[in-house]
Design an enzyme around this catalytic site. Structure first.
Site, PDB file in Angstrom:
ATOM      1  N   HIS A 138      64.250  21.959  19.948  1.00 20.51           N
ATOM      2  CA  HIS A 138      63.335  22.286  18.849  1.00 20.51           C
ATOM      3  C   HIS A 138      64.178  22.929  17.746  1.00 20.51           C
ATOM      4  O   HIS A 138      65.188  23.572  18.036  1.00 20.51           O
ATOM      5  CB  HIS A 138      62.312  23.292  19.391  1.00 20.51           C
ATOM      6  CG  HIS A 138      61.209  23.644  18.446  1.00 20.51           C
ATOM      7  ND1 HIS A 138      61.361  24.543  17.420  1.00 20.51           N
ATOM      8  CD2 HIS A 138      59.917  23.231  18.387  1.00 20.51           C
ATOM      9  CE1 HIS A 138      60.212  24.670  16.775  1.00 20.51           C
ATOM     10  NE2 HIS A 138      59.317  23.879  17.338  1.00 20.51           N
ATOM     11  N   ASP A 215      65.312  28.424  26.011  1.00 24.21           N
ATOM     12  CA  ASP A 215      64.119  28.418  25.180  1.00 24.21           C
ATOM     13  C   ASP A 215      62.953  28.044  26.104  1.00 24.21           C
ATOM     14  O   ASP A 215      62.791  26.878  26.473  1.00 24.21           O
ATOM     15  CB  ASP A 215      64.307  27.398  24.053  1.00 24.21           C
ATOM     16  CG  ASP A 215      63.035  27.171  23.248  1.00 24.21           C
ATOM     17  OD1 ASP A 215      61.987  27.752  23.605  1.00 24.21           O
ATOM     18  OD2 ASP A 215      63.095  26.402  22.272  1.00 24.21           O
ATOM     19  N   GLN A 218      57.954  26.155  25.960  1.00 24.51           N
ATOM     20  CA  GLN A 218      57.053  25.171  26.572  1.00 24.51           C
ATOM     21  C   GLN A 218      57.044  25.271  28.094  1.00 24.51           C
ATOM     22  O   GLN A 218      56.430  24.433  28.754  1.00 24.51           O
ATOM     23  CB  GLN A 218      57.468  23.746  26.167  1.00 24.51           C
ATOM     24  CG  GLN A 218      57.388  23.469  24.689  1.00 24.51           C
ATOM     25  CD  GLN A 218      55.956  23.484  24.150  1.00 24.51           C
ATOM     26  OE1 GLN A 218      54.980  23.454  24.900  1.00 24.51           O
ATOM     27  NE2 GLN A 218      55.836  23.556  22.842  1.00 24.51           N
ATOM     28  N   LYS A 241      51.489  30.326  22.880  1.00 21.80           N
ATOM     29  CA  LYS A 241      51.383  29.035  23.571  1.00 21.80           C
ATOM     30  C   LYS A 241      50.903  29.225  25.011  1.00 21.80           C
ATOM     31  O   LYS A 241      50.642  28.259  25.711  1.00 21.80           O
ATOM     32  CB  LYS A 241      52.741  28.324  23.572  1.00 21.80           C
ATOM     33  CG  LYS A 241      53.204  27.861  22.198  1.00 21.80           C
ATOM     34  CD  LYS A 241      54.514  27.125  22.317  1.00 21.80           C
ATOM     35  CE  LYS A 241      55.283  27.057  21.026  1.00 21.80           C
ATOM     36  NZ  LYS A 241      54.755  26.089  20.074  1.00 21.80           N
ATOM     37  N   CYS A 382      59.098  19.212  14.996  1.00 21.57           N
ATOM     38  CA  CYS A 382      60.259  20.105  14.879  1.00 21.57           C
ATOM     39  C   CYS A 382      61.420  19.672  15.761  1.00 21.57           C
ATOM     40  O   CYS A 382      62.175  20.523  16.252  1.00 21.57           O
ATOM     41  CB  CYS A 382      59.888  21.559  15.164  1.00 21.57           C
ATOM     42  SG  CYS A 382      58.685  22.224  14.040  1.00 21.57           S
TER      43      CYS A 382
HETATM   44  N1  PMP Z   1      60.868  26.023  21.170  1.00 21.57           N
HETATM   45  C1  PMP Z   1      60.040  25.063  21.591  1.00 21.57           C
HETATM   46  C2  PMP Z   1      60.485  24.167  22.696  1.00 21.57           C
HETATM   47  C3  PMP Z   1      58.795  24.929  21.005  1.00 21.57           C
HETATM   48  O1  PMP Z   1      57.961  23.974  21.403  1.00 21.57           O
HETATM   49  C4  PMP Z   1      58.408  25.810  19.970  1.00 21.57           C
HETATM   50  C5  PMP Z   1      57.065  25.701  19.292  1.00 21.57           C
HETATM   51  N2  PMP Z   1      56.654  24.414  18.999  1.00 21.57           N
HETATM   52  C6  PMP Z   1      59.317  26.798  19.591  1.00 21.57           C
HETATM   53  C7  PMP Z   1      60.527  26.885  20.212  1.00 21.57           C
HETATM   54  C8  PMP Z   1      58.987  27.770  18.517  1.00 21.57           C
HETATM   55  O2  PMP Z   1      57.940  28.553  18.933  1.00 21.57           O
HETATM   56  P1  PMP Z   1      57.236  29.559  17.918  1.00 21.57           P
HETATM   57  O3  PMP Z   1      56.526  28.699  16.923  1.00 21.57           O
HETATM   58  O4  PMP Z   1      56.330  30.354  18.768  1.00 21.57           O
HETATM   59  O5  PMP Z   1      58.306  30.346  17.298  1.00 21.57           O
END
Ligand code: PMP
Length: 428
Positions: A138, A215, A218, A241, A382
């Site tokens: 991401h 990270d 998810q 999430k 993203c």
């Molecule tokens: N890493 C991953 C794998 C994500 O899916 C996301 C959110 N789509 C993020 C980081 C960023 O998360 P946040 O928007 O809570 O900062």
């Protein structure tokens, strides 16, 4: 806000088993309608919906004891501080952190990763040092490292993926010969759903002398996460999430790393003593929590972690694995023209199903689905480099959570039939 009284854990009626239909009753938004149709929410990977226990925790904070934390020597200030720190302890327990003080509250996973890139990265990554990432990251676990590498003249390397979205660990093995300072990768891909072999990868990285950042944005909402069993050094995730409020996220890191790291943001709360020309910093985790935190979000985050622990993360995973298998099977058999991406076996992936209707832009797909009350995300999610690697301009994505059910998948199939009625039956 009208909040109906609900049982709170541990009295939840599903405590002995997992019934998603009972779980759904805890999520008021699921009984709303959109464009005259019942909401079919298939965008939980962006942000999850919130159960009553979380909504009530936030509501009660503002109604009954709203006060800043770690400041007021008065009753409601003490109550808010206690609730905030209790939430930290609950979140720590949720990921099996050995010490609640190793959990730093942030606004989201992005801030947690940036904290490490700025604080640890600027101290430890020097000219020519390698940081290894993957092609499926991401942007939140990519751009902070790009900025760091540019500033420190470091080197970024990437673990490639196979065409069905698995990491090439054979190439990782070779990249580790560069003796990287850090390896940073996602636990579960937000686009393909791939569940990475985090413990094995951490062991490989450690054997090469690198630290590991995972990270977990998810992963924490969907699979049991035990940071001690994984053995990583940094673990970043979002509260919003995993059924918590927006504005909630966390970084877990090993105590000695956090203690050695300089502050990220500076100001009130993160200090012990301030003089005009220098300051002493607070202990961890408060050294990294400058200014007034999002107290309500943190308290709601704790309530969400408690709720998920009551459901049981093993059962949550099993429910979502079974639902993902159902989605992959029925989408492929009912809509043979549909393009599906990522590992085709539900054991290898979380509840994220990316797809394309050939010849129709995913934005158009999402817009038509919305007419039927179905919310999916469309775009690059993203992960632009991942889309480039797969030679895709964009995808539509359905993603699940504890409250998702087979009927949501069936509604998606019916919605996609409406898409092709409008745009014409695609040929593959
Ligand atoms: N890493 C991953 C794998 C994500 O899916 C996301 C959110 N789509 C993020 C980081 C960023 O998360 P946040 O928007 O809570 O900062």
């Amino acid at each position: 806000m009208t909040v109906t009284a609900r049982p709170t854990p541990p009295e939840l009626s599903f405590a002995g088993g997992f019934d998603p239909y009972v779980v759904r009753d805890d999520f008021p938004i699921l009984s709303t309608t959109v464009n005259g149709k019942p909401l079919v929410y298939l965008d939980s990977a962006s942000t999850s919906q919130k159960p009553n226990v979380v909504i009530e925790a936030v509501d009660t904070f503002y109604r009954e004891y709203n006060a800043n934390v770690h400041r007021g020597i008065y009753t409601i200030g003490e109550r808010s501080t206690a609730a905030y720190e209790r939430a930290r302890a609950t979140v720590a327990r949720f990921i099996n952190a050995p010490d609640a003080h190793e959990v730093v509250f942030t606004r989201n996973a992005t801030e947690a990763i940036n904290l490490v890139a700025y604080s640890w990265g600027r101290r430890n990554v020097n000219r020519g040092d390698a940081v290894i990432l993957t092609e499926m990251e991401h942007h939140a676990n990519l751009v902070p490292w790009q900025l760091l590498a540019q500033e420190r003249d470091g080197d970024l390397e990437f673990i490639p993926i196979t065409d069905d979205g698995l990491l090439r660990l054979d190439v990782f093995e070779v990249l580790l010969r560069l003796k990287p300072k850090l390896v940073a990768f996602t636990h579960v891909s937000n686009t393909l759903g791939t569940i990475n072999l985090v413990a094995e990868m951490t062991e490989m990285a450690h054997a090469a002398g690198a630290l590991v950042l995972i990270d977990g944005a998810q992963a924490v909402p969907h699979v049991p996460v035990d940071v001690q069993a994984i053995g990583a050094d940094f673990y970043a995730f979002s509260g919003h999430k995993m059924l918590g409020p927006t504005g909630s996220g966390a970084l877990w890191a090993r105590r000695e790393l956090l203690e050695a790291m300089p502050p990220f943001l500076a100001g009130g709360e993160m200090i012990r003593e301030v003089h005009l020309r220098r300051s002493d910093f607070n202990d961890i985790p408060w050294k990294f929590e400058a200014g007034t935190p999002d107290i309500a979000a943190a308290i709601g985050f704790g309530a969400a972690a408690e709720y998920l622990m009551t459901l049981g993360m093993d059962r949550v995973r099993e429910h979502e694995r079974e639902l993902t298998a159902y989605a992959l099977d029925t989408l492929a058999s009912e809509l043979p023209w549909l393009e599906l991406y990522g590992p085709m076996h539900a054991d290898l992936r979380g509840g994220v199903v990316p797809f394309n209707v050939p010849g129709v832009h995913p934005h158009d797909v999402a817009q038509v689905l919305d007419r039927y009350g179905i919310a999916v995300r469309a775009g690059h999610h993203c992960t632009m480099p991942l889309h480039e690697r797969l030679d895709l301009a964009a995808t539509a994505r359905a993603s699940f959570n504890v409250y998702s059910v087979r009927e949501d998948v069936d509604a998606l199939i019916e919605g996609l039939r409406e898409v092709v009625k409008l745009f014409g039956e695609p040929v593959r």
